[in-house]
Design a protein around this motif. Structure first.
Motif: not given
Length: 347
Positions: A132-144, A153-162
């Protein structure tokens, strides 16, 4: 690339006896976003997805939204599309995506809580890891966010801004590319896309005004609310088959003898002059069109799928006081663009 609509996947995961055609996605690494333009920043994300998927022996997947969220909330104010759904599908497949999930963005989807969305990812879509991007938000009202998914419990890799090579502090973004295209800076936009900007669409019937002025045009179905660039351009055009592959010299093959057009700058293409906009001189100011004139060509192109590659910006749309003045202006533009094309092939 396999394409699924999220609603169908959620329905197919219902274990009721009436569900006879369940779809079970293979375990995958997923990235999520609009991916409008599939530019170099997006491509870096896709590379990371493929590499992580290979390392973990998983599939690669992308989730996109249709319509894009800002198109849902305010269609008239939404940014112009760089790529419609079909173009986006073709580009994602070209860059190695195995599975595309199209999430219908509507009131029900936007009302999902962060917890409900995470449940869908892990329990319904078989997502094992995300990029995911470093600014990724999701869910109602972007709370996630990414940390929410890690805690889930998920593995998440954040990609720096290109950023791009010429402007280290400047983020490669769809917005920036739109601004460059709108300004007619095709070369700078192409540098951020990593390819030439193009629009693909079917030739549909128009009002045949160009034909009455001896400048017949192919009217290309845009399949978007509005295009990302406006004005008069030199273009290369190729014909595509149902799988999106170039049909070698298809336009020339369809042409009448003695009127086979002018060769384009890429293989199997024809050179054209394009007007993309609202045609202010014919009182169609709310009717976005992409119209391509092929100098020295006589051919029936209706129903063909054409890819229009934008090469050179001449000027913005102009208002002419009469059809005679419009005809004279078109003639001048066509001649100037043919001269530009000839200069590209000298030597």
């Amino acid at each position: 690339m396999n394409t699924y609509f999220l609603e169908q996947l959620l329905a197919s995961s219902d274990a009721s006896p009436t569900n006879t055609n369940p779809v079970a996605l293979a375990p995958c690494v997923l990235t999520i976003g609009n991916f409008d333009g599939v530019h170099l920043g997006h491509q870096a994300m896709l590379t990371q997805v493929r590499e992580l998927a290979k390392t973990r022996n998983l599939g690669s997947a992308v989730m996109i939204f249709e319509p894009q969220p800002r198109e849902f909330f305010a269609p008239a104010a939404a940014p112009a599309r760089l790529t419609n759904l079909a173009e986006k599908q073709a580009l994602l497949a070209e860059y190695g995506v195995e599975t595309l999930i199209v999430a219908g963005f509507d009131n029900e989807f936007r009302s999902l809580s962060a917890q409900a969305f995470a449940d869908i990812l892990a329990q319904r879509l078989n997502v094992q890891a995300l990029v995911l991007g470093d600014d990724f938000k999701f869910g109602h009202d972007r709370t996630g966010d990414s940390q929410f998914l890690r805690d889930y419990g998920l593995h998440v890799t954040n990609l720096d801004t290109i950023t791009d090579d010429n402007h280290k502090a400047a983020r490669i973004s769809s917005t920036r590319i739109r601004d460059l295209l709108l300004a007619g800076d095709i070369n700078a936009a192409n540098a951020l896309l990593g390819r030439d900007y193009a629009i693909t669409g079917t030739v549909v019937g128009g009002d045949k005004i160009g034909r009455t002025m001896d400048f017949p045009t192919a009217n290309i179905d845009l399949k978007r609310i509005k295009p990302a660039l406006h004005g008069i351009f030199a273009v290369d055009v190729v014909s595509l088959d149902n799988d999106g592959n170039v049909i070698p010299s298809d336009l020339v093959r369809r042409a009448d003898d003695g009127h086979k057009g002018i060769a384009g700058l890429q293989a199997h293409s024809l050179f054209g002059t394009a007007n993309i906009g609202t045609r202010p001189s014919v009182d169609k100011t709310h009717d976005w069109r992409l119209e391509v004139h092929f100098p020295q060509l006589q051919a029936d192109l209706y129903g063909l799928t054409l890819q229009v590659r934008f090469l050179h910006y001449l000027h913005g749309e102009r208002h002419y006081e009469s059809l005679d003045a419009l005809k004279e202006g078109i003639h001048h533009d066509v001649q100037e663009l043919i001269e530009w094309r000839d200069k590209q092939t000298d030597g």
